[in-house]
Motif scaffolding. Structure first.
Motif, PDB file in Angstrom:
ATOM      1  N   PRO A  86      53.397  -6.038 -22.757  1.00 43.93           N
ATOM      2  CA  PRO A  86      54.667  -5.416 -22.364  1.00 43.93           C
ATOM      3  C   PRO A  86      54.813  -5.358 -20.843  1.00 43.93           C
ATOM      4  CG  PRO A  86      53.545  -4.108 -24.036  1.00 43.93           C
ATOM      5  CD  PRO A  86      52.579  -5.150 -23.586  1.00 43.93           C
ATOM      6  N   GLU A  87      56.060  -5.412 -20.390  1.00 43.80           N
ATOM      7  CA  GLU A  87      56.327  -5.272 -18.958  1.00 43.80           C
ATOM      8  C   GLU A  87      55.814  -3.906 -18.490  1.00 43.80           C
ATOM      9  OE1 GLU A  87      60.165  -6.203 -17.337  1.00 43.80           O
ATOM     10  OE2 GLU A  87      60.559  -7.563 -19.022  1.00 43.80           O
ATOM     11  N   ALA A  88      55.472  -3.823 -17.249  1.00 39.23           N
ATOM     12  CA  ALA A  88      54.986  -2.589 -16.623  1.00 39.23           C
ATOM     13  C   ALA A  88      53.696  -2.073 -17.266  1.00 39.23           C
ATOM     14  CB  ALA A  88      56.063  -1.507 -16.631  1.00 39.23           C
ATOM     15  N   SER A  89      52.908  -2.976 -17.823  1.00 35.54           N
ATOM     16  CA  SER A  89      51.610  -2.580 -18.390  1.00 35.54           C
ATOM     17  C   SER A  89      50.594  -2.366 -17.280  1.00 35.54           C
ATOM     18  CB  SER A  89      51.082  -3.674 -19.323  1.00 35.54           C
ATOM     19  OG  SER A  89      51.871  -3.822 -20.452  1.00 35.54           O
ATOM     20  N   ARG A  90      49.687  -1.458 -17.533  1.00 35.88           N
ATOM     21  CA  ARG A  90      48.516  -1.303 -16.667  1.00 35.88           C
ATOM     22  C   ARG A  90      47.399  -2.104 -17.323  1.00 35.88           C
ATOM     23  NH1 ARG A  90      50.135   3.809 -17.543  1.00 35.88           N
ATOM     24  NH2 ARG A  90      48.232   4.360 -18.644  1.00 35.88           N
ATOM     25  N   ILE A  91      46.794  -2.995 -16.557  1.00 37.47           N
ATOM     26  CA  ILE A  91      45.759  -3.870 -17.096  1.00 37.47           C
ATOM     27  C   ILE A  91      44.467  -3.609 -16.345  1.00 37.47           C
ATOM     28  CG2 ILE A  91      45.058  -6.263 -17.478  1.00 37.47           C
ATOM     29  CD1 ILE A  91      48.065  -6.981 -17.510  1.00 37.47           C
ATOM     30  N   ASN A  92      43.412  -3.292 -17.103  1.00 38.00           N
ATOM     31  CA  ASN A  92      42.100  -3.040 -16.505  1.00 38.00           C
ATOM     32  C   ASN A  92      41.070  -3.919 -17.188  1.00 38.00           C
ATOM     33  OD1 ASN A  92      42.841  -0.843 -14.743  1.00 38.00           O
ATOM     34  ND2 ASN A  92      43.063   0.384 -16.588  1.00 38.00           N
ATOM     35  N   LEU A  93      40.257  -4.586 -16.387  1.00 34.39           N
ATOM     36  CA  LEU A  93      39.181  -5.417 -16.895  1.00 34.39           C
ATOM     37  C   LEU A  93      37.860  -4.744 -16.592  1.00 34.39           C
ATOM     38  CD1 LEU A  93      38.177  -8.081 -18.156  1.00 34.39           C
ATOM     39  CD2 LEU A  93      38.187  -9.041 -15.844  1.00 34.39           C
ATOM     40  N   ASN A  94      37.039  -4.588 -17.618  1.00 29.50           N
ATOM     41  CA  ASN A  94      35.736  -3.971 -17.464  1.00 29.50           C
ATOM     42  C   ASN A  94      34.698  -4.944 -18.005  1.00 29.50           C
ATOM     43  OD1 ASN A  94      33.533  -2.284 -17.229  1.00 29.50           O
ATOM     44  ND2 ASN A  94      34.059  -1.057 -19.017  1.00 29.50           N
ATOM     45  N   SER A  95      33.907  -5.526 -17.123  1.00 27.45           N
ATOM     46  CA  SER A  95      32.823  -6.400 -17.556  1.00 27.45           C
ATOM     47  C   SER A  95      31.592  -5.540 -17.762  1.00 27.45           C
ATOM     48  CB  SER A  95      32.545  -7.490 -16.515  1.00 27.45           C
ATOM     49  OG  SER A  95      33.649  -8.339 -16.406  1.00 27.45           O
ATOM     50  N   THR A  96      31.209  -5.380 -19.013  1.00 22.48           N
ATOM     51  CA  THR A  96      30.066  -4.529 -19.317  1.00 22.48           C
ATOM     52  C   THR A  96      28.744  -5.242 -19.077  1.00 22.48           C
ATOM     53  OG1 THR A  96      30.268  -5.140 -21.649  1.00 22.48           O
ATOM     54  CG2 THR A  96      31.332  -3.094 -20.963  1.00 22.48           C
ATOM     55  N   SER A  97      28.770  -6.576 -19.084  1.00 25.91           N
ATOM     56  CA  SER A  97      27.580  -7.362 -18.802  1.00 25.91           C
ATOM     57  C   SER A  97      28.016  -8.779 -18.461  1.00 25.91           C
ATOM     58  CB  SER A  97      26.645  -7.376 -20.018  1.00 25.91           C
ATOM     59  OG  SER A  97      27.178  -8.205 -21.043  1.00 25.91           O
ATOM     60  N   GLN A  98      27.067  -9.662 -18.265  1.00 29.56           N
ATOM     61  CA  GLN A  98      27.383 -11.064 -18.019  1.00 29.56           C
ATOM     62  C   GLN A  98      27.914 -11.747 -19.277  1.00 29.56           C
ATOM     63  OE1 GLN A  98      27.274 -12.827 -15.134  1.00 29.56           O
ATOM     64  NE2 GLN A  98      26.764 -10.946 -14.061  1.00 29.56           N
ATOM     65  N   GLU A  99      27.684 -11.134 -20.440  1.00 27.77           N
ATOM     66  CA  GLU A  99      28.039 -11.761 -21.712  1.00 27.77           C
ATOM     67  C   GLU A  99      29.213 -11.100 -22.431  1.00 27.77           C
ATOM     68  OE1 GLU A  99      26.589 -14.639 -22.576  1.00 27.77           O
ATOM     69  OE2 GLU A  99      25.551 -14.436 -20.663  1.00 27.77           O
ATOM     70  N   THR A 100      29.649  -9.918 -22.002  1.00 24.36           N
ATOM     71  CA  THR A 100      30.760  -9.232 -22.667  1.00 24.36           C
ATOM     72  C   THR A 100      31.719  -8.668 -21.620  1.00 24.36           C
ATOM     73  OG1 THR A 100      29.608  -7.102 -22.772  1.00 24.36           O
ATOM     74  CG2 THR A 100      29.356  -8.575 -24.675  1.00 24.36           C
ATOM     75  N   ALA A 101      32.964  -8.521 -22.030  1.00 28.43           N
ATOM     76  CA  ALA A 101      33.976  -7.912 -21.164  1.00 28.43           C
ATOM     77  C   ALA A 101      35.036  -7.285 -22.053  1.00 28.43           C
ATOM     78  CB  ALA A 101      34.601  -8.962 -20.250  1.00 28.43           C
ATOM     79  N   ASN A 102      35.739  -6.300 -21.496  1.00 30.26           N
ATOM     80  CA  ASN A 102      36.822  -5.642 -22.217  1.00 30.26           C
ATOM     81  C   ASN A 102      38.050  -5.585 -21.322  1.00 30.26           C
ATOM     82  OD1 ASN A 102      35.390  -4.716 -24.688  1.00 30.26           O
ATOM     83  ND2 ASN A 102      34.137  -3.664 -23.177  1.00 30.26           N
ATOM     84  N   ASP A 110      38.832 -16.454 -16.115  1.00 29.45           N
ATOM     85  CA  ASP A 110      38.496 -15.046 -16.322  1.00 29.45           C
ATOM     86  C   ASP A 110      39.132 -14.558 -17.624  1.00 29.45           C
ATOM     87  OD1 ASP A 110      41.126 -13.270 -15.423  1.00 29.45           O
ATOM     88  OD2 ASP A 110      40.994 -15.248 -14.479  1.00 29.45           O
ATOM     89  N   PRO A 111      38.645 -13.447 -18.196  1.00 26.24           N
ATOM     90  CA  PRO A 111      39.169 -12.960 -19.475  1.00 26.24           C
ATOM     91  C   PRO A 111      40.685 -12.736 -19.488  1.00 26.24           C
ATOM     92  CG  PRO A 111      37.102 -11.877 -19.012  1.00 26.24           C
ATOM     93  CD  PRO A 111      37.462 -12.675 -17.782  1.00 26.24           C
ATOM     94  N   GLU A 112      41.247 -12.225 -18.417  1.00 26.71           N
ATOM     95  CA  GLU A 112      42.694 -11.985 -18.399  1.00 26.71           C
ATOM     96  C   GLU A 112      43.471 -13.295 -18.518  1.00 26.71           C
ATOM     97  OE1 GLU A 112      46.167  -9.741 -15.808  1.00 26.71           O
ATOM     98  OE2 GLU A 112      44.084  -9.389 -15.291  1.00 26.71           O
ATOM     99  N   SER A 113      43.022 -14.328 -17.839  1.00 29.19           N
ATOM    100  CA  SER A 113      43.669 -15.640 -17.941  1.00 29.19           C
ATOM    101  C   SER A 113      43.522 -16.220 -19.340  1.00 29.19           C
ATOM    102  CB  SER A 113      43.068 -16.621 -16.937  1.00 29.19           C
ATOM    103  OG  SER A 113      43.300 -16.192 -15.629  1.00 29.19           O
ATOM    104  N   VAL A 114      42.339 -16.067 -19.918  1.00 33.87           N
ATOM    105  CA  VAL A 114      42.106 -16.541 -21.290  1.00 33.87           C
ATOM    106  C   VAL A 114      43.061 -15.831 -22.246  1.00 33.87           C
ATOM    107  CG1 VAL A 114      40.440 -16.558 -23.219  1.00 33.87           C
ATOM    108  CG2 VAL A 114      39.699 -17.193 -20.912  1.00 33.87           C
ATOM    109  N   TYR A 115      43.221 -14.520 -22.078  1.00 36.86           N
ATOM    110  CA  TYR A 115      44.104 -13.757 -22.967  1.00 36.86           C
ATOM    111  C   TYR A 115      45.564 -14.184 -22.796  1.00 36.86           C
ATOM    112  CZ  TYR A 115      45.851  -9.850 -25.730  1.00 36.86           C
ATOM    113  OH  TYR A 115      46.470  -9.086 -26.704  1.00 36.86           O
ATOM    114  N   ASN A 116      45.994 -14.417 -21.570  1.00 35.93           N
ATOM    115  CA  ASN A 116      47.365 -14.895 -21.338  1.00 35.93           C
ATOM    116  C   ASN A 116      47.590 -16.261 -21.985  1.00 35.93           C
ATOM    117  OD1 ASN A 116      48.699 -12.798 -19.916  1.00 35.93           O
ATOM    118  ND2 ASN A 116      47.478 -13.285 -18.113  1.00 35.93           N
TER     119      ASN A 116
END
Length: 150
Positions: A86-102, A25-31
């Motif tokens: 940063p510690e104590a970050s709020r992380i939100n994943l928004n998949s806008t489509s099957q091909e993009t995510a933020n 998933d995008p969050e894992s890729v970013y980590n």
């Protein structure tokens, strides 16, 4: 004939298992990307590029072509400084489509009390999720710093 049939079944099953491998998933890729950046010793350690899109790779090539080594070392320092969650970050994943995510990461009181740190990471799907753009905004009382990595 029976052996060929059994081998065919095993072969088809193996292909199905490989093709059904779970995509990160995008969050894992970013980590994983952040870990790669932090382990870099020089800008020629480009393992991080496997996490970024073709468009982002072209941006990197354009930015670092013709830059002297001492400037690249400074760039690497800045690159690593921004490559954190940063510690104590709020992380939100928004998949806008099957091909993009933020991925939006927000931390209050970072890097200092009273400031706000925000990362907006855009992803595209290119044989798995790839980072296409990273925008970092750090703001506080009387200042705002904005950078775009790709």
């Amino acid at each position: 004939m029976r052996a060929i049939f059994k081998l065919s079944i095993v072969f088809i099953a193996a292909i199905s298992l490989v093709s059904c491998e779970k995509e990160a998933d995008p969050e894992s890729v970013y980590n994983d990307y952040l870990t790669s950046i932090q382990s870099m010793k020089t800008m020629s350690d480009n393992d991080y590029q496997r996490f970024i899109s073709a468009r982002a790779k072209a941006v990197v090539e354009e930015k670092i072509s013709g830059i002297k080594k001492d400037q690249l070392d400074l760039f690497l320092t800045l690159f690593k400084d921004e490559a954190v969650i940063p510690e104590a970050s709020r992380i939100n994943l928004n998949s806008t489509s099957q091909e993009t995510a933020n991925l939006k990461i927000v931390a209050e009181d970072y890097p200092e009390e009273g400031s706000m740190h925000e990362q907006n990471v855009s992803f595209v799907r290119e044989r798995g999720w790839k980072i296409d753009k990273i925008e970092v905004i750090t703001s506080g009382d009387g200042f705002e710093f904005k950078s775009i990595t790709y």
